[in-house]
Design a protein around this motif. Structure first.
Motif, PDB file in Angstrom:
ATOM      1  N   CYS A 169       0.861  -1.182   0.000  1.00 54.95           N
ATOM      2  CA  CYS A 169       0.000   0.000   0.000  1.00 54.95           C
ATOM      3  C   CYS A 169       0.894   1.227   0.000  1.00 54.95           C
ATOM      4  CB  CYS A 169      -0.931  -0.026   1.211  1.00 54.95           C
ATOM      5  SG  CYS A 169      -2.015  -1.463   1.128  1.00 54.95           S
ATOM      6  N   ASP A 170       0.960   1.839  -1.180  1.00 54.61           N
ATOM      7  CA  ASP A 170       1.940   2.885  -1.441  1.00 54.61           C
ATOM      8  C   ASP A 170       1.223   4.226  -1.524  1.00 54.61           C
ATOM      9  OD1 ASP A 170       3.948   4.482  -2.310  1.00 54.61           O
ATOM     10  OD2 ASP A 170       4.355   3.374  -4.169  1.00 54.61           O
ATOM     11  N   GLU A 171       1.484   5.063  -0.533  1.00 57.93           N
ATOM     12  CA  GLU A 171       0.783   6.364  -0.494  1.00 57.93           C
ATOM     13  C   GLU A 171       1.115   7.211  -1.718  1.00 57.93           C
ATOM     14  OE1 GLU A 171       2.861   5.300   1.854  1.00 57.93           O
ATOM     15  OE2 GLU A 171       4.511   6.718   2.096  1.00 57.93           O
ATOM     16  N   ILE A 192       1.421  -2.102   5.223  1.00 57.03           N
ATOM     17  CA  ILE A 192       0.982  -0.732   5.537  1.00 57.03           C
ATOM     18  C   ILE A 192       2.124   0.016   6.226  1.00 57.03           C
ATOM     19  CG2 ILE A 192      -0.675   0.649   6.868  1.00 57.03           C
ATOM     20  CD1 ILE A 192      -2.108  -0.964   4.782  1.00 57.03           C
ATOM     21  N   GLY A 193       2.383   1.218   5.748  1.00 58.08           N
ATOM     22  CA  GLY A 193       3.471   2.016   6.321  1.00 58.08           C
ATOM     23  C   GLY A 193       3.040   2.795   7.543  1.00 58.08           C
ATOM     24  N   PRO A 194       4.005   3.496   8.155  1.00 56.51           N
ATOM     25  CA  PRO A 194       3.711   4.297   9.356  1.00 56.51           C
ATOM     26  C   PRO A 194       3.113   5.655   8.979  1.00 56.51           C
ATOM     27  CG  PRO A 194       6.007   4.512   8.800  1.00 56.51           C
ATOM     28  CD  PRO A 194       5.409   3.603   7.761  1.00 56.51           C
ATOM     29  N   GLU A 195       2.773   6.436   9.968  1.00 52.52           N
ATOM     30  CA  GLU A 195       2.200   7.776   9.727  1.00 52.52           C
ATOM     31  C   GLU A 195       3.103   8.609   8.816  1.00 52.52           C
ATOM     32  OE1 GLU A 195      -0.653   8.814  12.802  1.00 52.52           O
ATOM     33  OE2 GLU A 195      -0.883   7.177  11.376  1.00 52.52           O
ATOM     34  N   GLY A 196       4.403   8.416   8.947  1.00 48.65           N
ATOM     35  CA  GLY A 196       5.345   9.187   8.133  1.00 48.65           C
ATOM     36  C   GLY A 196       5.519   8.625   6.725  1.00 48.65           C
ATOM     37  N   PHE A 198       6.493   5.592   3.753  1.00 45.41           N
ATOM     38  CA  PHE A 198       7.717   4.832   3.475  1.00 45.41           C
ATOM     39  C   PHE A 198       8.823   5.792   3.053  1.00 45.41           C
ATOM     40  CE2 PHE A 198       4.361   1.655   2.846  1.00 45.41           C
ATOM     41  CZ  PHE A 198       4.860   0.622   3.620  1.00 45.41           C
ATOM     42  N   VAL A 215      -0.149  -0.715  -4.599  1.00 47.23           N
ATOM     43  CA  VAL A 215      -1.596  -0.554  -4.683  1.00 47.23           C
ATOM     44  C   VAL A 215      -2.004   0.808  -4.128  1.00 47.23           C
ATOM     45  CG1 VAL A 215      -3.780  -1.436  -3.722  1.00 47.23           C
ATOM     46  CG2 VAL A 215      -2.057  -3.037  -4.542  1.00 47.23           C
ATOM     47  N   LEU A 217      -4.995   3.166  -2.405  1.00 45.21           N
ATOM     48  CA  LEU A 217      -6.202   3.014  -1.577  1.00 45.21           C
ATOM     49  C   LEU A 217      -7.116   4.227  -1.758  1.00 45.21           C
ATOM     50  CD1 LEU A 217      -4.652   1.532   1.714  1.00 45.21           C
ATOM     51  CD2 LEU A 217      -5.887   0.291  -0.069  1.00 45.21           C
ATOM     52  N   GLY A 218      -7.139   4.759  -2.973  1.00 49.91           N
ATOM     53  CA  GLY A 218      -8.110   5.804  -3.276  1.00 49.91           C
ATOM     54  C   GLY A 218      -7.526   7.198  -3.337  1.00 49.91           C
ATOM     55  N   ARG A 220      -7.636   9.756  -1.318  1.00 55.32           N
ATOM     56  CA  ARG A 220      -7.229  10.461  -0.102  1.00 55.32           C
ATOM     57  C   ARG A 220      -6.161   9.664   0.616  1.00 55.32           C
ATOM     58  NH1 ARG A 220     -12.632  11.605  -1.012  1.00 55.32           N
ATOM     59  NH2 ARG A 220     -13.025   9.396  -0.709  1.00 55.32           N
ATOM     60  N   ILE A 221      -5.298  10.371   1.335  1.00 57.13           N
ATOM     61  CA  ILE A 221      -4.308   9.694   2.186  1.00 57.13           C
ATOM     62  C   ILE A 221      -5.022   9.274   3.464  1.00 57.13           C
ATOM     63  CG2 ILE A 221      -2.229   9.989   3.575  1.00 57.13           C
ATOM     64  CD1 ILE A 221      -1.322  10.042   0.824  1.00 57.13           C
ATOM     65  N   LEU A 222      -4.960   8.005   3.753  1.00 48.60           N
ATOM     66  CA  LEU A 222      -5.637   7.477   4.946  1.00 48.60           C
ATOM     67  C   LEU A 222      -4.640   7.359   6.085  1.00 48.60           C
ATOM     68  CD1 LEU A 222      -7.454   4.528   3.114  1.00 48.60           C
ATOM     69  CD2 LEU A 222      -8.331   6.843   3.517  1.00 48.60           C
ATOM     70  N   ALA A 227      -6.077   2.725   6.717  1.00 54.31           N
ATOM     71  CA  ALA A 227      -5.502   2.073   5.535  1.00 54.31           C
ATOM     72  C   ALA A 227      -5.462   0.557   5.716  1.00 54.31           C
ATOM     73  CB  ALA A 227      -4.094   2.623   5.271  1.00 54.31           C
TER      74      ALA A 227
HETATM   75  N1  SAH Z   1       2.665  10.649   5.691  1.00 56.87           N
HETATM   76  C1  SAH Z   1       2.411   9.939   4.474  1.00 56.87           C
HETATM   77  C2  SAH Z   1       1.147   9.081   4.587  1.00 56.87           C
HETATM   78  C3  SAH Z   1       1.267   7.872   5.416  1.00 56.87           C
HETATM   79  S1  SAH Z   1      -0.285   7.092   5.567  1.00 56.87           S
HETATM   80  C4  SAH Z   1       2.183  10.941   3.357  1.00 56.87           C
HETATM   81  O1  SAH Z   1       1.702  12.033   3.632  1.00 56.87           O
HETATM   82  O2  SAH Z   1       2.437  10.591   2.213  1.00 56.87           O
HETATM   83  C5  SAH Z   1       0.154   5.562   6.315  1.00 56.87           C
HETATM   84  C6  SAH Z   1       0.175   4.369   5.387  1.00 56.87           C
HETATM   85  O3  SAH Z   1      -1.137   4.083   4.941  1.00 56.87           O
HETATM   86  C7  SAH Z   1       0.987   4.519   4.113  1.00 56.87           C
HETATM   87  O4  SAH Z   1       2.341   4.245   4.293  1.00 56.87           O
HETATM   88  C8  SAH Z   1       0.327   3.504   3.195  1.00 56.87           C
HETATM   89  O5  SAH Z   1       0.793   2.198   3.439  1.00 56.87           O
HETATM   90  C9  SAH Z   1      -1.122   3.597   3.609  1.00 56.87           C
HETATM   91  N2  SAH Z   1      -1.923   4.533   2.783  1.00 56.87           N
HETATM   92  C10 SAH Z   1      -2.638   5.593   3.239  1.00 56.87           C
HETATM   93  N3  SAH Z   1      -3.332   6.181   2.239  1.00 56.87           N
HETATM   94  C11 SAH Z   1      -3.054   5.481   1.116  1.00 56.87           C
HETATM   95  C12 SAH Z   1      -3.487   5.587  -0.249  1.00 56.87           C
HETATM   96  N4  SAH Z   1      -4.337   6.522  -0.655  1.00 56.87           N
HETATM   97  N5  SAH Z   1      -3.001   4.685  -1.139  1.00 56.87           N
HETATM   98  C13 SAH Z   1      -2.143   3.695  -0.741  1.00 56.87           C
HETATM   99  N6  SAH Z   1      -1.707   3.557   0.531  1.00 56.87           N
HETATM  100  C14 SAH Z   1      -2.157   4.419   1.465  1.00 56.87           C
END
Ligand code: SAH
Length: 243
Positions: A169-171, A192-196, A198, A215, A217-218, A220-222, A227
């Protein structure tokens, strides 16, 4: 006389089977007899993660121990699909949430990983395992996913099995079409990565792995806990036992 119903589901270590008797330790005796106010003759549904669910009758109820007798199997053992959840631990309550939801949604293993931007250096593995057990007790599951000890992501990837795919799951893919491209059945893991998020190195490494599918996840950043639930839903619907 109609058989009494079990009001409580309890996870035990002991083997379960026809006429098998199960001895309770102090904590479970306290829970059943003092907290739930059950007594001799009452029914409890027991499961141990291997033998399905068994209806058992309380035969002895003391303050610090007790004994139950298995009567019949009330549900067959149901194993989850071969899905691991890899996640970077976050704040305590949110980490608890992730473990609880993973146990409810059906994963085979929970592997906390330390990434470049993971703050937590330790996890309370026993406490997390207790959360997984409680979740299984509540949701009617007969399997409890093991919570593994926290390991560096790099190390986990060094030993990664060739046949296990990673739903990465790649933000950075935020806003892309949500789909498990080219997904085929077999062993999988959700990552799933951390708040910060990958780090660039981690992202490079994952993109280079043949087993990994990045992949979205839509749009918006969740947050990581959201996530995790969204990713497990998507995987379960596409490849798991919800389809
Ligand atoms: N601080 C980062 C967001 C981390 S969100 C930034 O602003 O870019 C935490 C984790 O949730 C991410 O590492 C990813 O694994 C997952 N995630 C959150 N939203 C996502 C999205 N829209 N698509 C894919 N992965 C997501």
């Amino acid at each position: 006389m109609a058989e009494k119903k079990a009001k409580v589901r309890l996870y035990v270590d002991a083997p379960l089977g026809s006429a098998q008797s199960v001895t309770l330790g102090r904590n479970q005796a306290h829970y059943l007899f003092s907290v739930m106010r059950l007594g001799v003759g009452d029914m409890v549904a027991l499961f141990n993660g291997r033998d399905g669910e068994w209806l058992a009758e309380i035969g002895r109820a003391a303050r610090r121990e007790g004994q139950l007798q298995c009567l019949r199997q009330s549900a067959r053992q149901m194993m989850p699909p071969d899905l691991w959840l890899l996640f970077a631990p976050i704040k305590k309550a949110r980490t608890d949430f992730i473990v609880e939801k993973a146990a409810e949604m059906g994963v085979a293993r929970i592997q906390p990983v330390q990434t470049r931007f993971t703050n937590a250096e330790r996890i309370r593995q026993e406490r997390l395992q207790a959360h997984a057990i409680e979740a299984a007790e509540q949701c009617g599951g007969t399997f409890v996913p093991p919570v593994m000890s926290l390991r560096p992501l790099g190390q986990v990837l060094d030993e990664w099995p060739g046949d296990r795919r990673i739903m990465f799951c790649d933000e950075a893919k935020v806003g892309a079409r949500v789909a498990l491209e080219g997904a085929c059945a077999g062993p999988w893991a959700v990552l799933i990565g951390p708040e910060g998020g990958f780090s660039p190195d981690e992202r490079r490494r994952l993109h280079a792995m043949a087993q990994a599918t990045p992949v979205s996840l839509g749009p918006r950043i969740l947050r990581a806990d959201t996530a995790a639930v969204a990713a497990m839903t998507l995987w379960q619907l596409t490849l798991g036992d919800w389809k």
